[in-house]
Design an enzyme around this catalytic site. Structure first.
Site, short mmCIF file in Angstrom:
data_model
loop_
_atom_site.label_atom_id
_atom_site.label_comp_id
_atom_site.label_asym_id
_atom_site.label_seq_id
_atom_site.Cartn_x
_atom_site.Cartn_y
_atom_site.Cartn_z
N ASN A 1 0.85 -1.07 -0.16
CA ASN A 1 0.02 0.08 -0.08
C ASN A 1 0.96 1.11 -0.09
O ASN A 1 1.53 1.47 1.16
CB ASN A 1 -0.95 0.12 1.21
CG ASN A 1 -1.78 1.18 1.23
OD1 ASN A 1 -1.23 2.21 1.14
ND2 ASN A 1 -2.97 1.17 1.80
N GLU B 1 -3.98 1.87 -3.03
CA GLU B 1 -4.11 3.25 -2.56
C GLU B 1 -3.16 4.14 -3.30
O GLU B 1 -2.38 5.05 -2.76
CB GLU B 1 -4.09 3.42 -1.15
CG GLU B 1 -4.79 4.55 -0.35
CD GLU B 1 -4.82 4.52 1.20
OE1 GLU B 1 -5.32 5.64 1.61
OE2 GLU B 1 -4.31 3.80 1.77
N ASP C 1 -3.94 -4.95 0.63
CA ASP C 1 -4.20 -4.22 1.94
C ASP C 1 -5.44 -4.95 2.24
O ASP C 1 -6.65 -4.30 1.72
CB ASP C 1 -4.07 -3.06 2.07
CG ASP C 1 -4.47 -1.99 3.13
OD1 ASP C 1 -4.91 -2.90 4.26
OD2 ASP C 1 -4.51 -0.80 3.30
N ASN D 1 -6.87 -4.61 5.34
CA ASN D 1 -7.47 -3.89 6.45
C ASN D 1 -8.20 -4.96 7.27
O ASN D 1 -9.43 -4.62 7.82
CB ASN D 1 -8.62 -2.69 6.13
CG ASN D 1 -7.96 -1.48 5.55
OD1 ASN D 1 -7.12 -1.14 6.34
ND2 ASN D 1 -8.30 -1.06 4.59
N ASP E 1 -1.46 -6.27 5.76
CA ASP E 1 -1.22 -6.50 4.48
C ASP E 1 -0.85 -7.99 4.19
O ASP E 1 0.08 -8.50 5.07
CB ASP E 1 -0.21 -5.78 4.05
CG ASP E 1 -0.49 -4.23 3.98
OD1 ASP E 1 -0.86 -3.46 3.30
OD2 ASP E 1 -0.12 -3.77 5.40
N ASP F 1 2.68 4.61 5.33
CA ASP F 1 2.44 4.16 6.68
C ASP F 1 2.51 2.44 6.49
O ASP F 1 2.38 1.94 7.66
CB ASP F 1 1.40 4.58 7.28
CG ASP F 1 -0.19 4.97 6.32
OD1 ASP F 1 0.00 4.32 5.33
OD2 ASP F 1 -0.88 5.40 6.96
N HIS F 2 2.27 1.93 5.18
CA HIS F 2 2.48 0.52 4.98
C HIS F 2 3.98 0.21 4.83
O HIS F 2 4.59 1.04 4.09
CB HIS F 2 1.46 -0.01 4.11
CG HIS F 2 0.16 0.13 4.40
ND1 HIS F 2 -0.81 -0.66 4.69
CD2 HIS F 2 -0.71 1.32 4.46
CE1 HIS F 2 -1.85 -0.29 5.21
NE2 HIS F 2 -1.85 0.89 4.64
#
Length: 260
Positions: free
Chosen positions: A7, A34, A150, A152, A221, A250-251
């Site tokens: 991501n 994303e 990802d 989530n 992930d 942030d991933h």
């Protein structure tokens, strides 16, 4: 064959990081999520110059998925079946010819679902149900298949730094985890857990409150494998280095090696 998922949290904002990592890691296939840009503004030429074929399914400012492959695509199909009114760019499926036959890839950016108790959570679970139905149909083909992205979803308490703090979060709700387990129960293998049993190995750290420095992360992930792909699994690792780079996502990337 090295297959990665990441991501990127905005391909334009993270283009330097993405190209640096691709040059260093040299994945045969990379699944990005994303991307946050429409198809016409995705920097296709940058990755083509690095030797990749590029498939994209994006939208302005939100969501977006992309596939980079050193091998050409035989088939590419965007959008997850099951809801004609769903216009969010979260799903990209492709078939690639490999020496042993074919490899099917599903690149997903699964809905976040927060806040719990809202239509966003309803959408998340409905999307997971549609994904399960699609994967169930594809498993009947008995092909090597990788579902990457990802999700989530925090699968288990050992995949979050502080489980009690996340009990009401859509990523860790019992309903979410049950849907994820139902997907696994179709016969899929969580590649990371097939190779590692240690707790607190994460793929995401929030930008806030020093989460990265404190290692307060989540494993959300994932790379899920059909039986035919799981039989070929050789390694799975999380590459945490890019989280410490300038202007990071942030991933971080997670990758597998398959003998195909």
């Amino acid at each position: 064959m090295k297959i990665a998922t990441w991501n990127i949290n905005g391909i334009k904002a993270r283009l330097d990081a993405a190209t640096t990592w691709v040059k260093q890691a040299s994945p045969d296939i990379a699944c990005l999520q994303e991307t946050k840009c429409p198809d016409e503004t995705f920097p296709v030429h940058v990755f083509e110059d690095l030797g990749y074929n590029v498939a994209i399914h994006g939208q302005k400012g939100f969501n977006g998925v992309a596939l980079l492959s050193k091998l050409p695509f035989d088939e590419v199909a965007p959008r997850l079946a099951g809801d004609q009114d769903d216009v969010q760019a979260r799903y990209l499926e492709a078939v690639i010819s490999v020496p042993s036959g074919v490899l099917r890839l599903i690149n997903i950016y699964l809905p976040n679902g927060n806040p719990f108790g809202t239509e966003k959570f309803v959408y998340k679970l409905a999307w997971m149900t549609r994904l399960r139905e699609r994967v169930k149909a594809l498993l009947a083909l008995e092909e090597p298949m990788v579902i990457a992205g990802d999700f989530n979803v925090i699968p288990a308490p050992e995949d979050v730094y502080n489980p009690s703090a996340w009990m009401e979060d859509a990523l860790f709700r019992p309903e979410t985890r049950a849907h994820f387990q139902a997907l696994i129960n179709l016969g899929l293998t969580d590649a990371f857990r097939a190779c590692h049993d240690e707790p607190h190995r994460f793929t995401f750290w929030d930008y806030q409150a020093g989460a990265w420095q404190k290692n307060q992360g989540l494993r959300i992930d994932h790379l899920l494998l059909s039986p035919q792909a799981a039989d070929r699994l050789q390694a799975c690792e999380i590459d945490v280095a890019p989280r410490g780079w300038e202007k990071p996502s942030d991933h971080v990337p997670i990758w597998i090696e398959l003998a195909v």
